[in-house]
Design a protein around this motif. Structure first.
Motif, PDB file in Angstrom:
ATOM      1  N   ALA A  45       7.505   9.970   6.329  1.00 29.32           N
ATOM      2  CA  ALA A  45       8.431   9.240   5.464  1.00 29.32           C
ATOM      3  C   ALA A  45       7.967   7.804   5.237  1.00 29.32           C
ATOM      4  O   ALA A  45       8.346   7.188   4.254  1.00 29.32           O
ATOM      5  N   SER A  46       7.152   7.282   6.149  1.00 32.68           N
ATOM      6  CA  SER A  46       6.713   5.894   6.013  1.00 32.68           C
ATOM      7  C   SER A  46       5.443   5.757   5.176  1.00 32.68           C
ATOM      8  O   SER A  46       4.902   4.684   5.054  1.00 32.68           O
ATOM      9  N   THR A  47       4.973   6.863   4.591  1.00 38.45           N
ATOM     10  CA  THR A  47       3.776   6.812   3.767  1.00 38.45           C
ATOM     11  C   THR A  47       4.079   6.122   2.446  1.00 38.45           C
ATOM     12  O   THR A  47       5.130   6.319   1.854  1.00 38.45           O
ATOM     13  N   ALA A  48       3.149   5.308   1.994  1.00 40.00           N
ATOM     14  CA  ALA A  48       3.263   4.644   0.699  1.00 40.00           C
ATOM     15  C   ALA A  48       1.982   4.928  -0.077  1.00 40.00           C
ATOM     16  O   ALA A  48       0.938   5.204   0.509  1.00 40.00           O
ATOM     17  N   THR A  49       2.066   4.868  -1.396  1.00 37.26           N
ATOM     18  CA  THR A  49       0.912   5.138  -2.247  1.00 37.26           C
ATOM     19  C   THR A  49       0.569   3.903  -3.058  1.00 37.26           C
ATOM     20  O   THR A  49       1.460   3.272  -3.638  1.00 37.26           O
ATOM     21  N   ILE A  50      -0.713   3.583  -3.098  1.00 38.08           N
ATOM     22  CA  ILE A  50      -1.221   2.468  -3.892  1.00 38.08           C
ATOM     23  C   ILE A  50      -1.972   3.054  -5.082  1.00 38.08           C
ATOM     24  O   ILE A  50      -2.911   3.836  -4.903  1.00 38.08           O
TER      25      ILE A  50
END
Length: 136
Positions: free
Chosen positions: A4-9
């Motif tokens: 859930a803490s994954t982010a995408t750049i």
């Protein structure tokens, strides 16, 4: 499956400055929190659409997708720094103390001149086999 803490750049895949930023994030993201996609890729364009942003033919901003929201310009760059934690997290937090219109004005100045100042590649950078799992 990402946590859930994954982010995408989302980044300009032919911009040397943007590719350097991605390399910087990879080096300082020991937890592997960030995933990456080129704004020029089909995946990048679809992620933009799914977050209510128009597909970009000529990218002018790094985009951070986190917690169901899309952040652009200085908010994206500072959000990435905060996500790295440690000293970089402090830099990102302190950067947010400046008014957004000033931060974004500086960001846009650099974005407009990034190819002239830092150069560009003919094709998007390809990750090593070890990093391939972090790229969409």
């Amino acid at each position: 499956m990402p946590s859930a803490s994954t982010a995408t750049i989302l980044f300009d895949g032919v911009c040397n400055l943007c590719n350097g930023f991605v390399q910087f994030v990879i080096e300082h993201d020991a937890a592997g929190r960030f995933r990456f996609a080129s704004l020029q890729s089909g995946v990048g364009q679809e992620l933009l659409r799914s977050h209510g942003l128009l597909p970009q033919q000529e990218p002018d901003s790094v985009v951070l997708l986190e917690g169901g929201r899309a952040y652009t310009h200085s908010a994206a760059a500072l959000g990435v720094l905060r996500g790295l934690g440690g000293l970089w997290g402090v830099v990102g937090t302190v950067g947010q103390l400046f008014p957004r219109f000033l931060r974004d004005a500086v960001y846009r100045l650099v974005a407009r001149n990034r190819y002239r100042w830092f150069g560009r590649q003919e094709a998007c950078w390809l990750p090593t086999p070890e990093l391939k799992a972090r790229f969409l």
